[in-house]
Scaffold this motif. Structure first.
Motif, PDB file in Angstrom:
ATOM      1  N   GLU A 152     -33.489  32.249  30.677  1.00 27.56           N
ATOM      2  CA  GLU A 152     -32.637  33.294  30.102  1.00 27.56           C
ATOM      3  C   GLU A 152     -32.531  33.140  28.586  1.00 27.56           C
ATOM      4  OE1 GLU A 152     -29.298  34.319  33.462  1.00 27.56           O
ATOM      5  OE2 GLU A 152     -29.239  32.350  32.545  1.00 27.56           O
ATOM      6  N   SER A 153     -32.325  31.898  28.141  1.00 29.84           N
ATOM      7  CA  SER A 153     -32.177  31.656  26.711  1.00 29.84           C
ATOM      8  C   SER A 153     -33.463  31.948  25.954  1.00 29.84           C
ATOM      9  CB  SER A 153     -31.746  30.203  26.473  1.00 29.84           C
ATOM     10  OG  SER A 153     -30.501  29.942  27.078  1.00 29.84           O
TER      11      SER A 153
ATOM     12  N   ALA B  96     -33.832  35.650  25.609  1.00 36.47           N
ATOM     13  CA  ALA B  96     -32.908  36.174  24.601  1.00 36.47           C
ATOM     14  C   ALA B  96     -33.391  35.861  23.197  1.00 36.47           C
ATOM     15  CB  ALA B  96     -31.515  35.594  24.826  1.00 36.47           C
TER      16      ALA B  96
ATOM     17  N   ASP C 288     -30.359  42.586  21.894  1.00 37.48           N
ATOM     18  CA  ASP C 288     -29.740  41.390  22.460  1.00 37.48           C
ATOM     19  C   ASP C 288     -29.706  40.284  21.407  1.00 37.48           C
ATOM     20  OD1 ASP C 288     -28.759  39.362  23.936  1.00 37.48           O
ATOM     21  OD2 ASP C 288     -30.262  39.462  25.529  1.00 37.48           O
TER      22      ASP C 288
END
Length: 290
Positions: free
Chosen positions: A34-35, A38, A48
């Protein structure tokens, strides 16, 4: 929580799909995947940016090189596929790559670097070993989950490699594409049947089979049509196959031809592969000639 990361072009800009990269559940820290997604989104000017500041991009003095990945990543319909990537990370003296807040990892993407059609990351950050005060050799995975709908059939073919680094606390990051290439291919299967068995010498042998490949949208295997496939034979006491003829698969991937029985041996079909589909050989089918 495992998630998949897909970046899509939306109205001329990149945006992370809410379905592709769901937010971490309440009270749960974001995963590396996820990081990383992003960070890539922020680096490419998407909306984002809550955790990663575009102004911080230049502050992380990191570049990547010597990106090495398998020539092809062969993906079926259900099983997870992982492929290892190694690369060199070069960093400024003020960057602590062994901090618990630091992470780096490889990824592959399809299409233009600024507006990729799709991206694939690893589940976990790469591990890095120092080779000098400012360089390290890093090793990480690309993890593919076809059953989760990460791929469309049109995505088969050439993908490019990239790598990124990020600081979980400050939001600093570095990102670099065009580091290498690999083929992401639809896994192939090939069957053969030679009959009758046994057969009288001089009589006709009918050889059938089917060439199929993974369909990433239906999660099943479907015939690969209009493809040249070689019929090969090896004698019983030989280890070498010889090509007898080439047949084109029909509208359902089926193969069929006839040959004259001469000696005991094995028949197989052999497919040379394409950029979207890997080469494959059927397991030889033995025929006893009497």
């Amino acid at each position: 929580m495992r998630i998949r990361a897909t970046v899509a072009a939306v109205t001329g800009a990149l945006a992370l799909s809410a379905l592709a990269v769901p937010a971490a559940q309440a009270g749960e820290a974001p995963t590396y995947r996820e990081s990383a997604a992003a960070a890539f989104a922020a680096a490419h000017g998407t909306s984002d940016k809550a955790a990663f500041s575009t102004a911080a991009a230049a502050e992380m003095d990191i570049t990547f090189s010597n990106f090495k990945i398998a020539q092809a990543v062969k993906v079926g319909t259900t099983n997870k596929v992982s492929t290892t990537v190694t690369y060199t990370l070069t960093h400024g003296a003020d960057v602590d790559i062994h901090s618990e807040d630091f992470a780096t990892g490889p990824y592959i993407y399809r299409g233009a670097f600024d507006t990729p059609d799709n991206m694939l990351f690893g589940d976990y950050a790469a591990t890095c070993t120092d080779t000098s005060a400012t360089t390290a050799t890093c090793k990480g995975n690309i993890d593919v989950y076809p059953a989760d709908g990460e791929l469309l059939n049109a995505h088969a073919g050439t993908w490019k490699g990239g790598a990124l680094a990020l600081d979980y606390v400050t939001g600093d990051y570095a990102d670099q594409g065009g580091l290498g290439t690999t083929l992401v291919q639809r896994y192939s299967k090939l069957t053969v049947n030679a009959s009758p068995e046994p057969v009288v010498k001089g009589k006709t042998i009918t050889v059938t089979g089917k060439l199929s490949r993974a369909n990433w949208e239906t999660f099943k295997y479907a015939g690969y049509t209009n493809q040249p496939v070689k019929l090969q034979f090896r004698k019983k006491d030989s280890s070498t196959y010889t090509t007898l003829k080439t047949i084109t698969s029909n509208s359902t991937g089926e193969l069929k031809t006839t040959v004259t029985a001469s000696v005991d041996g094995y028949f197989r079909w052999s497919f040379a592969g394409t950029t979207t589909t890997p080469a494959v050989n059927a397991t030889g089918d033995f025929v006893d000639v009497q």
